[in-house]
Design a protein around this motif. Structure first.
Motif, PDB file in Angstrom:
ATOM      1  N   ASN A  70      -6.685   4.078  -6.141  1.00 31.78           N
ATOM      2  CA  ASN A  70      -7.927   4.168  -5.394  1.00 31.78           C
ATOM      3  C   ASN A  70      -8.101   5.598  -4.902  1.00 31.78           C
ATOM      4  N   ASN A  71      -9.028   6.332  -5.499  1.00 33.39           N
ATOM      5  CA  ASN A  71      -9.260   7.720  -5.100  1.00 33.39           C
ATOM      6  C   ASN A  71     -10.430   7.775  -4.127  1.00 33.39           C
ATOM      7  N   LYS A  72     -10.210   8.302  -2.968  1.00 29.51           N
ATOM      8  CA  LYS A  72     -11.254   8.343  -1.931  1.00 29.51           C
ATOM      9  C   LYS A  72     -11.339   9.721  -1.305  1.00 29.51           C
ATOM     10  N   SER A  73     -12.552  10.118  -0.965  1.00 34.37           N
ATOM     11  CA  SER A  73     -12.715  11.356  -0.195  1.00 34.37           C
ATOM     12  C   SER A  73     -12.570  11.040   1.276  1.00 34.37           C
ATOM     13  N   PHE A  74     -11.861  11.889   1.978  1.00 32.82           N
ATOM     14  CA  PHE A  74     -11.671  11.650   3.401  1.00 32.82           C
ATOM     15  C   PHE A  74     -12.937  12.027   4.174  1.00 32.82           C
ATOM     16  N   ASN A  75     -13.533  13.154   3.796  1.00 28.62           N
ATOM     17  CA  ASN A  75     -14.798  13.581   4.415  1.00 28.62           C
ATOM     18  C   ASN A  75     -15.562  14.405   3.387  1.00 28.62           C
ATOM     19  N   LEU A  95       0.819  -1.206   0.000  1.00 26.67           N
ATOM     20  CA  LEU A  95       0.000   0.000   0.000  1.00 26.67           C
ATOM     21  C   LEU A  95       0.860   1.266   0.000  1.00 26.67           C
ATOM     22  N   ILE A  96       0.525   2.137  -0.952  1.00 26.61           N
ATOM     23  CA  ILE A  96       1.193   3.446  -1.023  1.00 26.61           C
ATOM     24  C   ILE A  96       0.100   4.474  -0.720  1.00 26.61           C
ATOM     25  N   VAL A  97       0.331   5.378   0.187  1.00 21.41           N
ATOM     26  CA  VAL A  97      -0.724   6.322   0.549  1.00 21.41           C
ATOM     27  C   VAL A  97      -0.291   7.764   0.266  1.00 21.41           C
ATOM     28  N   PHE A  98      -1.170   8.486  -0.401  1.00 19.75           N
ATOM     29  CA  PHE A  98      -0.993   9.925  -0.579  1.00 19.75           C
ATOM     30  C   PHE A  98      -2.164  10.606   0.127  1.00 19.75           C
ATOM     31  N   VAL A  99      -1.866  11.595   0.956  1.00 19.45           N
ATOM     32  CA  VAL A  99      -2.943  12.362   1.566  1.00 19.45           C
ATOM     33  C   VAL A  99      -2.911  13.759   0.954  1.00 19.45           C
ATOM     34  N   ASP A 100      -4.025  14.153   0.391  1.00 20.39           N
ATOM     35  CA  ASP A 100      -4.107  15.407  -0.364  1.00 20.39           C
ATOM     36  C   ASP A 100      -2.967  15.549  -1.376  1.00 20.39           C
ATOM     37  N   GLY A 101      -2.629  14.458  -1.971  1.00 23.40           N
ATOM     38  CA  GLY A 101      -1.652  14.497  -3.051  1.00 23.40           C
ATOM     39  C   GLY A 101      -0.216  14.431  -2.599  1.00 23.40           C
ATOM     40  N   ILE A 102      -0.006  14.312  -1.288  1.00 27.33           N
ATOM     41  CA  ILE A 102       1.376  14.268  -0.787  1.00 27.33           C
ATOM     42  C   ILE A 102       1.658  12.917  -0.142  1.00 27.33           C
ATOM     43  N   PHE A 103       2.789  12.357  -0.491  1.00 29.62           N
ATOM     44  CA  PHE A 103       3.152  11.016  -0.051  1.00 29.62           C
ATOM     45  C   PHE A 103       3.295  10.928   1.464  1.00 29.62           C
ATOM     46  N   LEU A 114       2.138   6.063   6.613  1.00 34.39           N
ATOM     47  CA  LEU A 114       0.937   5.289   6.332  1.00 34.39           C
ATOM     48  C   LEU A 114       1.179   4.198   5.302  1.00 34.39           C
ATOM     49  N   SER A 115       2.167   4.412   4.463  1.00 34.87           N
ATOM     50  CA  SER A 115       2.445   3.432   3.416  1.00 34.87           C
ATOM     51  C   SER A 115       3.178   2.233   3.987  1.00 34.87           C
ATOM     52  N   LYS A 116       2.793   1.075   3.483  1.00 34.58           N
ATOM     53  CA  LYS A 116       3.478  -0.138   3.919  1.00 34.58           C
ATOM     54  C   LYS A 116       3.966  -0.839   2.674  1.00 34.58           C
ATOM     55  N   PHE A 117       5.237  -0.935   2.568  1.00 30.10           N
ATOM     56  CA  PHE A 117       5.715  -1.525   1.342  1.00 30.10           C
ATOM     57  C   PHE A 117       7.104  -2.109   1.493  1.00 30.10           C
ATOM     58  N   GLU A 118       7.234  -3.309   1.075  1.00 28.22           N
ATOM     59  CA  GLU A 118       8.549  -3.940   1.122  1.00 28.22           C
ATOM     60  C   GLU A 118       8.886  -4.423  -0.271  1.00 28.22           C
ATOM     61  N   ASN A 119      10.022  -4.069  -0.720  1.00 30.99           N
ATOM     62  CA  ASN A 119      10.355  -4.476  -2.071  1.00 30.99           C
ATOM     63  C   ASN A 119      11.817  -4.244  -2.352  1.00 30.99           C
ATOM     64  N   ASN A 171       8.245 -10.012 -12.732  1.00 30.65           N
ATOM     65  CA  ASN A 171       6.805 -10.160 -12.559  1.00 30.65           C
ATOM     66  C   ASN A 171       6.421  -9.880 -11.125  1.00 30.65           C
ATOM     67  N   ILE A 172       5.516  -8.938 -10.947  1.00 32.26           N
ATOM     68  CA  ILE A 172       5.066  -8.605  -9.600  1.00 32.26           C
ATOM     69  C   ILE A 172       3.689  -9.248  -9.441  1.00 32.26           C
ATOM     70  N   ASP A 173       3.574 -10.183  -8.526  1.00 32.72           N
ATOM     71  CA  ASP A 173       2.328 -10.932  -8.408  1.00 32.72           C
ATOM     72  C   ASP A 173       1.237 -10.198  -7.650  1.00 32.72           C
ATOM     73  N   ILE A 174       1.614  -9.629  -6.514  1.00 32.87           N
ATOM     74  CA  ILE A 174       0.598  -9.005  -5.669  1.00 32.87           C
ATOM     75  C   ILE A 174       0.264  -7.616  -6.218  1.00 32.87           C
ATOM     76  N   PRO A 175      -1.035  -7.304  -6.297  1.00 34.60           N
ATOM     77  CA  PRO A 175      -1.378  -5.981  -6.825  1.00 34.60           C
ATOM     78  C   PRO A 175      -0.871  -4.869  -5.917  1.00 34.60           C
ATOM     79  N   LEU A 176      -0.478  -3.801  -6.543  1.00 38.87           N
ATOM     80  CA  LEU A 176       0.032  -2.644  -5.826  1.00 38.87           C
ATOM     81  C   LEU A 176      -1.095  -1.632  -5.713  1.00 38.87           C
ATOM     82  N   GLN A 177      -1.420  -1.282  -4.489  1.00 39.57           N
ATOM     83  CA  GLN A 177      -2.515  -0.345  -4.301  1.00 39.57           C
ATOM     84  C   GLN A 177      -1.986   1.048  -3.986  1.00 39.57           C
ATOM     85  N   ILE A 178      -2.465   2.028  -4.764  1.00 41.48           N
ATOM     86  CA  ILE A 178      -2.059   3.407  -4.494  1.00 41.48           C
ATOM     87  C   ILE A 178      -3.318   4.143  -4.034  1.00 41.48           C
ATOM     88  N   LEU A 179      -3.333   4.514  -2.782  1.00 41.02           N
ATOM     89  CA  LEU A 179      -4.510   5.174  -2.231  1.00 41.02           C
ATOM     90  C   LEU A 179      -4.309   6.684  -2.236  1.00 41.02           C
TER      91      LEU A 179
END
Lengths: 481, 432
Positions: free
Chosen positions: B196-201, B87-95, B99-104, B158-166
């Motif tokens: 994944n684009n989401k509104s916080f509130n 999981l890669i997380v951007f809050v209001d467009g900033i990394f 919050l991001s959890k990623f091992e690679n 080949n990257i098997d697990i999908p990469l989620q960018i929130l």
């Protein structure tokens, strides 16, 4: 590949078969357009004052307009001051019968295959022959008059039936509509007027043959057809024009009005000079055609076969304002060499339970570009309206283009709108199959192309269907996909 | 706010912020777009590309750039939690690092603001022109860019697990969110990405994002772009595809006040397969506008495009799909279809599927339909003792099924089915 190149060369080499110039003395205005030209034109045609005013109103509106440029076409600069706006064959005396018509003129019609003499009775076609801008001879008028049908040049109708003209002229295409329509409103030379009274079925197919003759004469035809309640009329329009170098502008306007339960069928075969192999010369065909299904259960159907003109730019449209009204559009557009076509239709659904069908077939060869552009608009209150559109394109050769631009705007949930389009070529398999059966490649292509267009040809009146097939064969002569 | 003055407002903001505190890459991107942004104007309905979409509501609001990272957020409800460690997380467009959890260690993944010098050079090598398409919105994205993501998949990976960018947006009020993303998929490599684009509130904001994606020879990419927001969103995505590559793209718009997606896919090689899928649900007075362009410039490729939409309430759907086949792209197969269902009297849809074909040996077709649920089908189901609501749900699910069943991530499938079911309930409530 070599075979294919040869074929392409052959297509482009086939000449325009129907070109010839008739020598007839004609009276023309000097080139140019200003308010005086419009006034003079109106004066020359002995028009009433309100008509002159209407033209001037249109002319003033036109001055403020700009040429539209949105189409998928390359249009050379047109100098509107370099066009002769009026040219009429000189009338030596009043004509009583066909025998007195200029024999040159009759010969022209004969070459064109216009059944103006005895044949017309057999074919049942009444011909309002428009030779350049003034109607010379109108036939069958008497038998039509018995039924109360008016079929005459529009210039005559302006004088004889001013109430009808005042009421309907510009009612579908207003004087300030679009650039070319407005130009036509200002300077239209002549055209046909048809009025079918209540509950009358027109006993024959009405037909006008247009022909542009004098050099450098822009022809601005105006046609107005009114079908009263419960009436029916089928109208045929066919055109051929002689070869020449100068580009010619043709900006016609056709207006159709169908009242309650009336039906109008309008068919066109257009084979104007398409320019030579380099794309030089040829006619610009910028036509505005629009019909209105004004009454309940009325019906308008447009069918067209477009093979000529350097540039074709027309969208025969229909406003379906009466409840339960129906409109159809059937079109075959063929482009070759450097021809360009941007054609299609507009179906505006306003009334309830209205239906429209669009079938369009585009064939492009040589270096040509052929576009379908159509609008289907369903207004808020057009409940249960229905549209089906199909537009197929065929490509012959790899230098041409086929384009589709459908616009679909639906503002009512009960409407059902469907659109589909395909693009393909004449496949080698198909030709091979026919070759096997002893059919030459050329005939095979003709057969395949005719089959491709069959949906549309079936909708054409008999004589036209025959002519259309012939035209298609000539346009695609010597072609093997 | 006077809508003619809005650009001055944004230009003023740019001057205020200046270019301090950013690395040379962001500075370069901003500089490359500044002059063009200054000279361009916002489109009106007279502009063919914006014929059906009125941007005025967007121009009447003022949005401001956000600085600073926010990371004290509970993410639980915001992301698909099947793959919590990708999981890669951007809050209001900033990394957000915390919050991001990623091992690679197989490939490079770094945000633009912190991109190492070495990786900056790598990015510049593959994406030398930072902007492949210049319109006022992509230019705006570039002049305001303050972060984004760079993914570089080396060859044969080949990257098997999908990469989620929130993209979690709207933490701040009236935020202008302008991330810029560059993805490179190397030869023979494959990747699945969920954006994944989401509104916080309920805060209103303007997200203006940009994706530049390059698929090298024989690579494979599944790209899910999900928009479930309550705001203005302009999104530009560009795919440049090389020989034998395969793209499967999903553009899924579940909610959004104003959504405009521009997708351009350039098929710059042979034997390419390009699949563009779209599903859009529009509620209340939402506007969803999807513009796609597929350019076939070499022979023997295939493209397949299916967009489906369901419009309720007073919503407005727009679709414009263009397929361009250039003269030497013989043996192209290209299919395009756009189908729409209108569920309410006040909903409307404008669609314009477009073909421009310059090669003869091609198979191209397109289709478009607009209609409502078939009364007879509904009656048939009801006559079997099934309630109207359930019948409608069944029919809508069947309609969307064509898209949903192509998705190979279970959790997204489930999520979409649920959203469609909600549509029926929402709709019935609003009409009673």
């Amino acid at each position: 590949m070599n075979e294919e190149n040869k074929i392409l060369k052959d297509i482009t080499d086939s000449d325009y078969k129907w070109g010839f110039v008739t020598d007839i003395e004609s009276e023309s205005f000097p080139k140019g357009l200003d308010e005086n030209t419009v006034r003079l034109l109106s004066l020359k045609k002995d028009e009433p004052k309100w008509m002159t005013e209407w033209r001037l109103k249109a002319f003033r509106a036109w001055l403020k307009m700009k040429e539209p440029r949105w189409a998928n076409l390359k249009i050379p600069e047109i100098n509107y001051q370099d066009i002769i706006y009026y040219s009429a064959p000189i009338k030596k005396e009043k004509l009583e019968s066909l025998n007195e018509v200029d024999p040159e003129l009759l010969k022209t019609f004969e070459k064109l295959g216009v059944p103006i003499q005895e044949q017309k009775r057999l074919t049942g076609v009444a011909v309002d022959a428009v030779f350049d801008s003034v109607s010379v001879s109108t036939t069958f008028r008497e038998s039509l008059a018995e039924k109360g049908i008016i079929f005459c040049p529009i210039s005559e109708a302006i004088k004889k039936y001013p109430e009808l003209i005042k009421k309907y002229l510009g009612s579908v295409i207003p004087y300030n509509d679009k650039f070319y329509a407005t130009l036509n409103s200002a300077v239209f030379s002549d055209g046909s007027f048809v009025y079918i009274p209540k509950n009358v079925t027109c006993p024959m197919e009405l037909s006008t043959y247009f022909r542009i003759n004098a050099q450098e004469t822009g022809q601005f035809e105006r046609t107005l057809i009114i079908a009263e309640e419960g009436s029916y009329v089928s109208y045929l329009e066919g055109c051929t024009a002689p070869i020449r170098d100068e580009n010619q502008l043709h900006a016609a306007v056709v207006e159709l009005v169908a009242l309650d339960n009336a039906e109008i069928k309008y068919s066109t075969v257009q084979n104007w000079y398409p320019g030579d192999k380099e794309g030089k010369g040829g006619i610009y065909n910028f036509v505005t055609k629009r019909g209105i299904c004004k009454g309940k259960n009325s019906k308008i159907s447009w069918s067209q076969v477009e093979t000529g003109s350097t540039i074709t730019w027309k969208y025969p449209s229909c406003i379906l304002s009466g409840d339960n009204s129906v409109s159809e559009f059937y079109s075959v557009a063929v482009t070759n060499n450097y021809q360009q076509a941007d054609t299609g239709t507009k179906m505006i659904h306003i009334g309830k339970n209205t239906k429209s069908t669009i079938i369009s077939k585009g064939i492009s060869g040589g270096y040509s570009n052929n576009s379908y552009r159509g609008l289907v608009k369903v207004h808020r209150n057009a409940n249960n309206s229905r549209n089906f559109s199909q537009c197929d394109s065929m490509l012959i050769g790899d230098k041409c283009g086929a384009h589709t631009f459908p616009y679909i705007e639906v503002d009512n949930k009960t409407a059902i709108v469907e659109h589909e389009a395909t693009t393909s070529k004449v496949s080698d398999d198909q030709i091979f199959y026919l070759n096997q059966r002893g059919i030459s490649s050329e005939d095979a292509v003709n057969m395949i192309v005719n089959g491709f267009c069959k949906d549309v040809f079936n909708k054409l009146p008999m004589e036209f269907a025959a002519e259309a097939q012939k035209l298609l064969a000539i346009t695609l002569e010597n072609s093997v996909g | 706010m006077d809508k003619d003055k809005i650009k001055d407002f944004y230009l003023h903001q740019i001057e205020m912020f200046g270019n301090s505190n950013v690395n040379s890459l962001l500075k370069d991107i901003r500089d490359s777009a500044y002059d063009d942004f200054k000279s361009s104007t916002f489109p009106t309905k007279k502009n063919e590309d914006w014929k059906y979409t009125d941007v005025t509501p967007l121009l009447l609001k003022k949005f401001s750039r956000i600085d600073g990272v926010i990371d004290n957020i509970n993410l639980d409800n915001f992301y698909f939690n099947n793959f919590p460690n990708n999981l890669i997380v951007f809050v209001d467009g900033i990394f957000s690092q915390s919050l991001s959890k990623f091992e690679n260690d197989n490939f490079i993944i770094e945000n633009l603001a912190n991109l190492s010098f070495q990786n900056q050079e790598l990015l510049k090598k593959y994406f030398s022109d930072f902007l492949s398409k210049k319109n006022i919105f992509t230019l705006m994205n570039a002049v305001f860019v303050n972060d984004g993501l760079f993914i570089f998949i080396p060859d044969n990976t080949n990257i098997d697990i999908p990469l989620q960018i929130l993209y979690l947006n709207g933490k701040s009020k009236n935020a202008l969110i302008t991330p810029k993303n560059y993805f490179y998929i190397g030869k023979n490599s494959s990747l699945r990405i969920i954006v994944n684009n989401k509104s916080f509130n309920n805060h209103l904001y303007f997200a203006n994002d940009y994706f530049d994606v390059m698929l090298d020879k024989n690579s494979k990419l599944d790209f899910y772009n999900i928009q479930n927001e309550n705001a203005f969103h302009y999104s530009y995505t560009k795919f440049l595809m090389n020989f034998d590559s395969k793209l499967t793209h999903f553009s899924i718009s579940l909610d959004g006040k104003f959504i405009r997606n521009d997708i351009v896919s350039e098929l710059n090689g042979e034997n390419i397969e390009c699949n563009l899928n779209g599903l859009y649900l529009a509620k209340s007075d939402n506007l969803v506008d999807n513009h796609t362009e597929i350019i076939h410039s070499k022979p023997n490729s295939m493209s397949n495009e299916i967009y489906k939409g369901i419009m309720t309430d007073k919503s407005h759907g727009v679709f414009n799909g263009k397929i361009f086949v250039s003269p030497n792209a013989q043996k192209t197969n290209s299919f395009q279809s756009n189908k729409n269902i209108l569920l309410s009297k006040n909903a409307k849809v404008d669609t314009k599927p477009q073909l421009e074909i310059f090669a003869d040996d091609v198979k191209c077709s397109h289709g478009a339909t607009v209609g409502t649920l078939d009364e007879q089908a509904k009656f048939y189901i009801k006559s079997r003792g099934i309630s109207e609501k359930v019948a409608e749900k069944m029919l809508l699910k069947a309609f969307a099924c064509e898209i949903i069943e192509k998705i190979n991530i279970k959790e997204i499938q489930k999520h979409l089915s649920k959203e469609i079911s909600n549509l029926v309930i929402d709709k019935n409530n609003s009409e009673i």
